[in-house]
Design an enzyme around this catalytic site. Structure first.
Site: not given
Ligand code: NVA
Ligand code: CP
Length: 312
Positions: A103, A130, A133, A225, A293
């Site tokens: 990540r 992502h 997800q 989101d 998930r």
């Molecule tokens: N768009 C959000 C998704 C979190 C799972 C981010 O990148 O913070």
């Molecule tokens: N939705 C998601 O990826 O959550 P986290 O940022 O908590 O991993």
């Protein structure tokens, strides 16, 4: 040949169907409390340069449940943070481990890691994508509707990583997707172009609009989101203003199909992108979605690190 999951466009429709079938099998096993250890003796390295609740915990516990081991590697703890190259890091990881979840910020970094690693690399979120997800979200929709083709998802808010992966996923599976964003927050134009072409081939439809009420027309699912993603914290005040009118609330939900469902990748900010009564209301399936998930990612791990899951 090793396989990676860097974007949903990296894997085939058959792979996705295989992941869904296997996730269903794994979910049943998990619920029945049955032991299943196809990844015994295998180790997953997990590099996190951003915060995470769901992704980290579901991959870590998922790996344990599959009989393997997961190592959480905060980016600050690695020599990478002191200048060791991504290529060298990838080569070293490949000597010790069987798979990597990463990540981070840029998609290029994930691609660099994958091209230098001889083990599978899974994108656990970048600024651009992502994939895990959205695979989980499509699995959740399959559970609810028994199909994906023709189901309409109305995405609301920022044209970000989630919106981009929705474009890849929905187009591949023949879904109808509308993306409603303010004019300056449209999703990546290359990804939109690719998705429109793929959707056409698969009998789906992609629409972009800056009118949320137009976006949710005939929607089976409304999805949103956060307005301020990780790494954009300095823009918080500006985004609050720019996204005004894009909140998923009872008024907007009333313009979709009567029995529409509400999804959110989480974390949520009640009162910003979604009202509390909607996310905590009876149409919301956000916790089922989050729970999935675990099962979907276990299927991904097994497919990439354990071999063929296509027989299920
Ligand atoms: N768009 C959000 C998704 C979190 C799972 C981010 O990148 O913070
Ligand atoms: N939705 C998601 O990826 O959550 P986290 O940022 O908590 O991993």
């Amino acid at each position: 040949m090793k396989k990676d999951l860097l974007t949903i466009s990296d894997i085939s429709r058959e792979d996705i169907e295989g992941i869904f079938n296997h996730a269903k099998f794994l979910k049943e096993k998990f619920r029945a409390g049955e032991t299943y250890h196809p990844l015994k003796g295998k180790t997953l390295g997990m590099i996190f340069k951003k915060a995470s609740t769901r992704t980290r915990i579901s991959f870590e516990s998922g790996m344990y449940q599959l009989g393997g081991h997961a190592l959480f590697l905060g980016a600050k703890d690695l020599q990478m943070d002191r200048g060791e190259s991504i290529a060298d890091t990838a080569k070293i990881f490949s000597l010790y481990l069987d798979g990597i979840v990463v990540r981070t910020f840029s998609q290029d970094e994930v691609e660099d890691l994958a091209s230098n690693a001889s083990i599978p690399v899974i994108n656990g979120l970048t600024d651009q994508h992502h994939p895990c997800q959205i695979l989980c979200d499509m699995f959740t929709i399959m559970e609810k509707f028994g199909r994906l083709k023709g189901v309409k998802v109305a995405y609301m808010g920022d044209g970000n990583n989630i919106a981009n992966s929705w474009l890849d996923g929905a187009s591949k599976m023949g879904m109808n997707l509308s993306i409603s964003t303010p004019p300056d927050y449209k999703p990546n134009s290359e990804i939109v172009k690719r998705a429109v072409a793929v959707a056409q081939k698969n009998g789906g439809k992609i629409e972009l609009t800056d009118n949320p009420f137009e976006g949710v027309r005939d929607a089976d699912i409304i999805y949103t989101d956060v307005w301020t993603s990780m790494g954009q914290e300095d823009e918080y005040d500006k985004r609050l203003k720019d996204f005004k009118g894009f909140q998923v609330n009872t008024n907007l939900v009333g313009a979709a199909k009567k029995d529409c469902l509400i999804m959110h990748c989480l974390p949520a900010h009640r009162g910003e992108e979604i009202s509390a009564d909607v996310i905590d209301g009876e149409k919301s399936i956000v916790f089922e979605e989050a729970g999935n998930r675990l099962h979907v990612q276990k299927a991904i791990l097994e497919m990439l690190m354990g071999g063929d899951i296509g027989h299920r």
